[in-house]
Scaffold this motif. Structure first.
Motif, PDB file in Angstrom:
ATOM      1  N   GLU A  44      66.649  59.106  43.510  1.00 46.23           N
ATOM      2  CA  GLU A  44      67.861  59.961  43.244  1.00 46.23           C
ATOM      3  C   GLU A  44      68.205  60.914  44.341  1.00 46.23           C
ATOM      4  O   GLU A  44      69.167  61.432  44.410  1.00 46.23           O
ATOM      5  CB  GLU A  44      67.182  60.926  42.178  1.00 46.23           C
ATOM      6  N   LEU A  45      67.320  61.086  45.238  1.00 47.36           N
ATOM      7  CA  LEU A  45      67.694  62.055  46.503  1.00 47.36           C
ATOM      8  C   LEU A  45      68.684  61.236  47.271  1.00 47.36           C
ATOM      9  O   LEU A  45      69.559  61.661  47.889  1.00 47.36           O
ATOM     10  CB  LEU A  45      66.460  62.121  47.308  1.00 47.36           C
ATOM     11  N   LEU A  46      68.349  60.011  47.534  1.00 49.24           N
ATOM     12  CA  LEU A  46      69.211  59.110  48.453  1.00 49.24           C
ATOM     13  C   LEU A  46      70.680  59.152  47.697  1.00 49.24           C
ATOM     14  O   LEU A  46      71.674  58.964  48.426  1.00 49.24           O
ATOM     15  CB  LEU A  46      68.583  57.845  48.770  1.00 49.24           C
ATOM     16  N   ALA A  47      70.692  58.937  46.301  1.00 53.03           N
ATOM     17  CA  ALA A  47      71.579  58.887  45.471  1.00 53.03           C
ATOM     18  C   ALA A  47      72.725  60.109  45.797  1.00 53.03           C
ATOM     19  O   ALA A  47      73.829  60.195  45.810  1.00 53.03           O
ATOM     20  CB  ALA A  47      71.595  58.569  44.181  1.00 53.03           C
ATOM     21  N   GLN A  48      72.138  61.213  45.834  1.00 52.02           N
ATOM     22  CA  GLN A  48      72.739  62.467  46.262  1.00 52.02           C
ATOM     23  C   GLN A  48      73.320  62.566  47.322  1.00 52.02           C
ATOM     24  O   GLN A  48      73.864  63.556  47.828  1.00 52.02           O
ATOM     25  CB  GLN A  48      71.567  63.790  45.964  1.00 52.02           C
ATOM     26  N   GLY A  49      72.675  61.609  48.308  1.00 52.34           N
ATOM     27  CA  GLY A  49      73.202  61.657  49.787  1.00 52.34           C
ATOM     28  C   GLY A  49      72.227  62.656  50.531  1.00 52.34           C
ATOM     29  O   GLY A  49      72.853  62.762  51.740  1.00 52.34           O
ATOM     30  N   ARG A  50      71.184  62.867  50.228  1.00 52.02           N
ATOM     31  CA  ARG A  50      70.099  63.702  51.032  1.00 52.02           C
ATOM     32  C   ARG A  50      69.616  62.793  52.179  1.00 52.02           C
ATOM     33  O   ARG A  50      69.425  61.602  51.960  1.00 52.02           O
ATOM     34  CB  ARG A  50      69.128  64.535  50.223  1.00 52.02           C
ATOM     35  N   THR A  51      69.383  63.246  53.298  1.00 51.67           N
ATOM     36  CA  THR A  51      68.354  62.632  54.352  1.00 51.67           C
ATOM     37  C   THR A  51      66.992  62.796  54.129  1.00 51.67           C
ATOM     38  O   THR A  51      66.585  64.094  53.838  1.00 51.67           O
ATOM     39  CB  THR A  51      69.028  63.388  55.715  1.00 51.67           C
ATOM     40  N   LEU A  52      66.185  61.699  54.127  1.00 49.13           N
ATOM     41  CA  LEU A  52      64.968  61.882  53.673  1.00 49.13           C
ATOM     42  C   LEU A  52      64.049  61.717  54.943  1.00 49.13           C
ATOM     43  O   LEU A  52      64.305  60.813  55.906  1.00 49.13           O
ATOM     44  CB  LEU A  52      64.658  60.758  52.658  1.00 49.13           C
ATOM     45  N   ILE A  53      62.991  62.601  55.182  1.00 48.28           N
ATOM     46  CA  ILE A  53      61.927  62.367  56.185  1.00 48.28           C
ATOM     47  C   ILE A  53      60.864  62.040  55.589  1.00 48.28           C
ATOM     48  O   ILE A  53      60.047  62.717  55.052  1.00 48.28           O
ATOM     49  CB  ILE A  53      61.870  63.774  57.012  1.00 48.28           C
ATOM     50  N   PRO A  54      60.292  60.811  55.817  1.00 43.50           N
ATOM     51  CA  PRO A  54      59.254  60.042  55.540  1.00 43.50           C
ATOM     52  C   PRO A  54      58.148  60.542  56.244  1.00 43.50           C
ATOM     53  O   PRO A  54      58.009  60.017  57.409  1.00 43.50           O
ATOM     54  CB  PRO A  54      59.257  58.667  55.289  1.00 43.50           C
ATOM     55  N   VAL A  55      57.117  61.265  55.961  1.00 40.98           N
ATOM     56  CA  VAL A  55      56.056  61.729  56.616  1.00 40.98           C
ATOM     57  C   VAL A  55      54.783  61.231  56.500  1.00 40.98           C
ATOM     58  O   VAL A  55      54.379  61.120  55.388  1.00 40.98           O
ATOM     59  CB  VAL A  55      55.736  63.425  56.539  1.00 40.98           C
ATOM     60  N   ALA A  56      54.359  60.568  57.566  1.00 41.41           N
ATOM     61  CA  ALA A  56      52.931  59.908  57.573  1.00 41.41           C
ATOM     62  C   ALA A  56      51.919  61.121  58.126  1.00 41.41           C
ATOM     63  O   ALA A  56      52.044  61.411  59.267  1.00 41.41           O
ATOM     64  CB  ALA A  56      52.921  58.674  58.439  1.00 41.41           C
ATOM     65  N   LEU A  57      50.985  61.349  57.416  1.00 38.53           N
ATOM     66  CA  LEU A  57      49.879  62.291  58.013  1.00 38.53           C
ATOM     67  C   LEU A  57      49.071  61.709  59.098  1.00 38.53           C
ATOM     68  O   LEU A  57      48.844  60.483  59.059  1.00 38.53           O
ATOM     69  CB  LEU A  57      48.829  62.723  56.614  1.00 38.53           C
ATOM     70  N   PRO A  58      48.682  62.642  60.056  1.00 37.36           N
ATOM     71  CA  PRO A  58      47.775  62.028  60.873  1.00 37.36           C
ATOM     72  C   PRO A  58      46.554  61.388  60.525  1.00 37.36           C
ATOM     73  O   PRO A  58      46.022  61.825  59.458  1.00 37.36           O
ATOM     74  CB  PRO A  58      47.481  63.309  61.868  1.00 37.36           C
ATOM     75  N   GLY A  59      46.030  60.327  60.948  1.00 39.99           N
ATOM     76  CA  GLY A  59      45.107  59.489  60.697  1.00 39.99           C
ATOM     77  C   GLY A  59      45.412  58.600  59.376  1.00 39.99           C
ATOM     78  O   GLY A  59      44.416  57.957  59.008  1.00 39.99           O
ATOM     79  N   HIS A  60      46.593  58.576  59.040  1.00 33.06           N
ATOM     80  CA  HIS A  60      46.932  57.668  57.852  1.00 33.06           C
ATOM     81  C   HIS A  60      48.293  56.659  57.995  1.00 33.06           C
ATOM     82  O   HIS A  60      48.929  56.550  57.378  1.00 33.06           O
ATOM     83  CB  HIS A  60      47.342  58.667  56.705  1.00 33.06           C
ATOM     84  N   SER A  61      48.213  56.338  59.389  1.00 35.49           N
ATOM     85  CA  SER A  61      49.241  55.198  59.869  1.00 35.49           C
ATOM     86  C   SER A  61      48.483  54.326  60.544  1.00 35.49           C
ATOM     87  O   SER A  61      47.478  54.541  61.209  1.00 35.49           O
ATOM     88  CB  SER A  61      50.488  56.095  60.433  1.00 35.49           C
ATOM     89  N   PRO A  62      49.508  53.206  60.648  1.00 29.78           N
ATOM     90  CA  PRO A  62      48.962  52.218  61.562  1.00 29.78           C
ATOM     91  C   PRO A  62      48.932  52.425  63.179  1.00 29.78           C
ATOM     92  O   PRO A  62      48.479  51.586  63.863  1.00 29.78           O
ATOM     93  CB  PRO A  62      50.000  50.804  61.210  1.00 29.78           C
ATOM     94  N   GLY A  63      49.464  53.524  63.516  1.00 29.78           N
ATOM     95  CA  GLY A  63      49.480  53.938  64.941  1.00 29.78           C
ATOM     96  C   GLY A  63      48.305  54.289  65.463  1.00 29.78           C
ATOM     97  O   GLY A  63      47.323  54.182  65.016  1.00 29.78           O
ATOM     98  N   VAL A  64      48.212  55.105  66.356  1.00 28.46           N
ATOM     99  CA  VAL A  64      47.346  55.640  67.130  1.00 28.46           C
ATOM    100  C   VAL A  64      46.468  56.575  66.048  1.00 28.46           C
ATOM    101  O   VAL A  64      46.846  57.433  65.591  1.00 28.46           O
ATOM    102  CB  VAL A  64      47.448  56.305  68.432  1.00 28.46           C
ATOM    103  N   THR A  65      45.194  56.375  65.979  1.00 27.21           N
ATOM    104  CA  THR A  65      44.330  57.069  65.098  1.00 27.21           C
ATOM    105  C   THR A  65      43.075  57.775  65.882  1.00 27.21           C
ATOM    106  O   THR A  65      42.622  57.109  66.903  1.00 27.21           O
ATOM    107  CB  THR A  65      43.950  56.331  63.778  1.00 27.21           C
ATOM    108  N   SER A  66      42.421  58.416  65.274  1.00 24.44           N
ATOM    109  CA  SER A  66      41.018  59.221  65.875  1.00 24.44           C
ATOM    110  C   SER A  66      39.712  58.942  64.877  1.00 24.44           C
ATOM    111  O   SER A  66      40.134  59.559  63.573  1.00 24.44           O
ATOM    112  CB  SER A  66      41.277  60.213  66.607  1.00 24.44           C
ATOM    113  N   ASP A  67      38.594  58.747  65.219  1.00 25.29           N
ATOM    114  CA  ASP A  67      37.591  58.940  64.318  1.00 25.29           C
ATOM    115  C   ASP A  67      36.853  60.357  64.453  1.00 25.29           C
ATOM    116  O   ASP A  67      35.773  60.344  64.131  1.00 25.29           O
ATOM    117  CB  ASP A  67      36.697  57.879  64.208  1.00 25.29           C
ATOM    118  N   ARG A  68      37.426  61.324  65.319  1.00 26.71           N
ATOM    119  CA  ARG A  68      36.778  62.413  65.601  1.00 26.71           C
ATOM    120  C   ARG A  68      37.431  63.526  64.677  1.00 26.71           C
ATOM    121  O   ARG A  68      38.723  63.745  64.994  1.00 26.71           O
ATOM    122  CB  ARG A  68      36.991  62.919  67.080  1.00 26.71           C
ATOM    123  N   PRO A  69      36.767  64.373  64.106  1.00 27.83           N
ATOM    124  CA  PRO A  69      37.279  65.220  63.105  1.00 27.83           C
ATOM    125  C   PRO A  69      37.900  66.390  63.880  1.00 27.83           C
ATOM    126  O   PRO A  69      39.032  66.909  63.340  1.00 27.83           O
ATOM    127  CB  PRO A  69      35.829  65.905  62.452  1.00 27.83           C
TER     128      PRO A  69
END
Length: 244
Positions: free
Chosen positions: A38-63
């Motif tokens: 529905e947001l795309l149908a309205q013409g809104r630009t969406l920013i899909p956010v991946a939280l740190p530590g939750h993506s295939p990219g660089v991650t760390s196991d240090r809190p």
């Protein structure tokens, strides 16, 4: 964090950031949903956010590497100007902090699955232990659901454990008082993780509260009623924050 904007035609309303919760991902929470469509149908630009530590990219196991997790999310959002945003659970908590720290940069927020837990430290040790050793017998239903979602997400377990065990940051009443954006708090009446959102809503200068009967925590972002409330709220044109 991968946040390549999803764009459609020109629009007068600002971009919309969609932020998932701990242990999940944009794809599992928002991709292909009624709200996204529905947001795309309205013409809104969406920013899909991946939280740190939750993506295939660089991650760390240090809190400690996630001690400033809100600032890490802000690095993704700051270049997009004034925003509307929808966030679930940890994503909602981080959006509230960012809206307090950057009040002129947010127009409207929908915060789902956040309540009294905003003011307390996350039970990181219990969640981390359950990730690696299984949910103990007799554990609350909410804990089991959250851990099941994290295990199904495909995210790195050590990174997710580090995020949930990060050094706590206090969130006091004074921070909520700084938020000038209109905020819609949406909570399930059976959400034993968020608990009541009344106190948070009362402290927001421009807050509204919606309670959804029979709704628990993990299923909150997928609920059609939640998505419909979110769409209505962030689709309204306004020159000032939404009234209570």
């Amino acid at each position: 964090m991968n946040a390549m904007p999803i764009q459609r035609e020109e629009q007068s309303l600002p971009p919309v950031a969609l932020v998932h919760g701990w242990g999940s991902s944009y794809d599992r929470t928002w991709r292909g949903t009624w709200l996204e469509g529905e947001l795309l149908a309205q013409g809104r630009t969406l920013i899909p956010v991946a939280l740190p530590g939750h993506s295939p990219g660089v991650t760390s196991d240090r809190p400690t590497d996630y001690a400033e997790i809100a600032d890490q999310v802000w690095c993704t959002l700051e270049r997009h100007g004034c925003l509307d945003a929808v966030g679930f659970s940890l994503g909602g908590k981080l959006l509230l902090r960012l809206a307090a720290e950057h009040p002129t940069r947010f127009r409207r927020l929908v915060i789902a699955g956040v309540g009294e837990n905003l003011f307390s430290a996350e039970n990181g040790t219990a969640v981390s232990n359950a990730l690696f050793h299984g949910v103990p017998h007799g554990a609350p239903r909410g804990l089991r659901q959250v851990v099941d979602e994290a295990l199904a997400s495909g995210n790195d377990l050590s990174a997710m454990a580090a995020v949930i065990c990060r050094p706590p940051q206090a969130f006091g009443e004074e921070l909520l008082a700084r938020i000038t954006a209109g905020v819609l708090m949406v909570t399930g009446e059976d959400d034993e993780i968020a608990r009541s959102s009344d106190a948070v809503t009362r402290l927001l200068p421009n807050g509204r509260l919606v309670l959804i009967p029979g709704l628990g925590h993990v299923e909150t972002p997928a609920a059609r009623a939640v998505q419909e409330y979110a769409l209505t709220f962030i689709s309204e044109e306004c020159s000032s924050p939404a009234p209570q």
